[in-house]
Design a protein around this motif. Structure first.
Motif, short mmCIF file in Angstrom:
data_model
loop_
_atom_site.label_atom_id
_atom_site.label_comp_id
_atom_site.label_asym_id
_atom_site.label_seq_id
_atom_site.Cartn_x
_atom_site.Cartn_y
_atom_site.Cartn_z
N MET A 49 -5.04 8.56 -6.16
CA MET A 49 -5.67 9.86 -5.87
C MET A 49 -7.12 9.84 -6.34
SD MET A 49 -2.75 12.56 -6.98
CE MET A 49 -1.08 12.41 -6.36
N ASN A 50 -8.03 10.11 -5.42
CA ASN A 50 -9.42 10.19 -5.85
C ASN A 50 -9.98 11.60 -5.68
OD1 ASN A 50 -9.42 10.16 -3.12
ND2 ASN A 50 -10.34 8.12 -2.92
N GLY A 61 0.82 -1.21 0.00
CA GLY A 61 0.00 0.00 0.00
C GLY A 61 0.85 1.25 0.00
N THR A 62 0.49 2.19 0.90
CA THR A 62 1.28 3.42 0.99
C THR A 62 2.26 3.32 2.17
OG1 THR A 62 -0.42 4.41 2.38
CG2 THR A 62 -0.57 4.84 0.02
N HIS A 63 2.51 2.11 2.65
CA HIS A 63 3.25 1.92 3.89
C HIS A 63 4.76 1.85 3.71
CE1 HIS A 63 4.28 -0.94 7.37
NE2 HIS A 63 4.19 0.26 7.87
N GLU A 64 5.27 0.74 3.17
CA GLU A 64 6.74 0.59 3.09
C GLU A 64 7.17 -0.16 1.83
OE1 GLU A 64 9.73 0.49 5.63
OE2 GLU A 64 8.61 0.55 7.53
N HIS A 65 8.41 0.05 1.45
CA HIS A 65 9.01 -0.62 0.30
C HIS A 65 10.50 -0.78 0.64
CE1 HIS A 65 9.80 -1.99 -3.63
NE2 HIS A 65 9.35 -0.98 -4.36
N PRO A 89 1.54 21.08 0.64
CA PRO A 89 0.97 20.59 1.90
C PRO A 89 -0.05 19.47 1.69
CG PRO A 89 0.94 22.99 1.84
CD PRO A 89 1.45 22.54 0.51
N THR A 90 -0.74 19.48 0.57
CA THR A 90 -1.76 18.45 0.30
C THR A 90 -1.14 17.08 0.04
OG1 THR A 90 -1.68 19.21 -1.98
CG2 THR A 90 -3.56 19.94 -0.64
N LEU A 91 0.14 17.03 -0.25
CA LEU A 91 0.78 15.74 -0.54
C LEU A 91 1.74 15.30 0.57
CD1 LEU A 91 1.37 15.95 -4.42
CD2 LEU A 91 -0.32 14.59 -3.17
N LEU A 92 1.48 15.82 1.77
CA LEU A 92 2.26 15.40 2.94
C LEU A 92 1.36 14.62 3.90
CD1 LEU A 92 4.23 18.70 3.58
CD2 LEU A 92 5.23 16.49 2.93
N PRO A 93 1.85 13.54 4.50
CA PRO A 93 1.02 12.77 5.44
C PRO A 93 0.85 13.49 6.77
CG PRO A 93 3.20 11.79 5.26
CD PRO A 93 3.17 12.95 4.31
#
Ligand code: NCD
Length: 318
Positions: free
Chosen positions: A236-237, A130-134, A196-200
């Motif tokens: 992105m939705n 997912g968006t977790h780790e690689h 800012p919109t693309l920061l967790p």
């Protein structure tokens, strides 16, 4: 090392061990016969629930260079698309004698579930969840940086004092997360730059500096490494930035911005690249780009990870 699930729980010694074994594996690739008998009789399954080109091929090449038998399992066209659960799939693979499972999955945490479940005995390697780790991407990135900085004298060295800037879609990026953990462990300083919109929201846990203006950041931080990330449109939705032109202008590495980097700065990208969006041809194809090195180093690093998880001492989990 029993599994490789995350870079967050890798110690400095663990990480250096993977990087040093990767150096040995890279040496193998320069020989006429690029193959070691180490994993003969071992079965590695590539279990990919998400699209992938380079990561899957890279793991396949790595396993084959170690003489393992490789089974490629793509979820599309399998019983997974008929609704089979991860548990049933894992048990099927275990029944077929899988010793190692390399898993890419859209759900964050799926590799950890597989490792902790007891459904399989196999060593588990996270190839992106997912968006977790690689974690193998971060290890190959660190390996690439270390070689650029220390050259032939890389073995045993860390990345102490290196200034690394990670730019772009941090929010959706498992590459950014795994890199942030690992680079800090290796002594590098990490700055993320993004709208800012693309920061967790949980950014403080990553222990990185945050900037919003890329030109100011380049001028003030003078990074040794700029790592550009792909805009992950498939995750992105909603609209995270006004339009592609504005994104490229503010956060992309266009030709002029590339020219403004300090002369020794290297440019990295995990691929696949959106040319013209986050990175220009001038940056991607320059001699200071490591994009192709990252791909070839990926095979050596994955050989090291498969070797460390599937051969010899598998007692401690990393
Ligand atoms: C990355 C991934 O899949 O997380 N790609 C890769 O493994 N080479 C980054 C990305 O998809 O942008």
């Amino acid at each position: 090392m029993r599994h490789l699930l995350s870079t967050a729980d890798l110690s400095r010694d663990d990480a250096l061990r993977v990087l040093d074994v990767s150096e040995d594996m890279a040496d193998v690739a320069t020989r006429q016969v690029k193959k070691l008998p180490t994993l003969r009789g071992t079965t590695v399954v590539n279990l990919f629930y998400e699209d992938s080109t380079r990561t899957r091929i890279s793991f396949e090449a790595a396993a084959k260079r170690l003489s393992a038998d490789v089974i490629n399992f793509a979820a599309k066209g399998s019983s997974v698309s008929k609704g089979e659960s991860l548990k049933d799939t894992a048990q099927t693979l275990a029944a077929m004698g899988a010793d190692g499972i390399v898993i890419r999955h859209p759900s964050s945490g799926a590799p950890r579930v597989l490792a902790d479940s007891g459904w399989v005995e196999a060593g588990i390697v996270n190839a992106g969840d997912g968006t977790h780790e690689h974690p193998t991407q971060a290890l190959l990135d660190a390996f690439t940086m270390r070689r650029r900085v220390h050259g032939a004298a890389s073995r045993g060295r860390d990345l102490d004092g290196l200034e690394v800037m990670i730019v772009g879609d941090i929010l959706h990026s498992r590459v950014a997360r795994s890199n942030a953990w690992l680079l800090r462990t290796l002594g590098a300083r990490v700055t993320v730059v993004a709208p800012p919109t693309l920061l967790p929201v949980d950014l403080s846990r990553l222990g990185v500096a945050v900037r919003y203006d890329l030109d100011d950041a380049i001028r003030e931080v003078r990074p040794d490494v700029v790592m550009m990330l792909r805009i992950q449109q498939e995750r992105m939705n909603e609209a995270f930035f006004p339009n592609a032109r504005e994104y490229a202008g503010s956060w992309g590495l266009g030709a002029a911005r590339f020219a403004s980097l300090p002369p020794e700065t290297i440019v990295m990208h995990p691929g696949p690249m959106n040319r013209g969006l986050e990175i220009s041809d001038e940056a991607a194809d320059s001699p200071r780009s490591t994009v192709r090195d990252q791909v070839s180093n990926g095979v050596a690093v994955r050989m090291a990870v498969l070797y460390l998880t599937l051969a010899g001492d598998r007692e401690d989990s990393l």
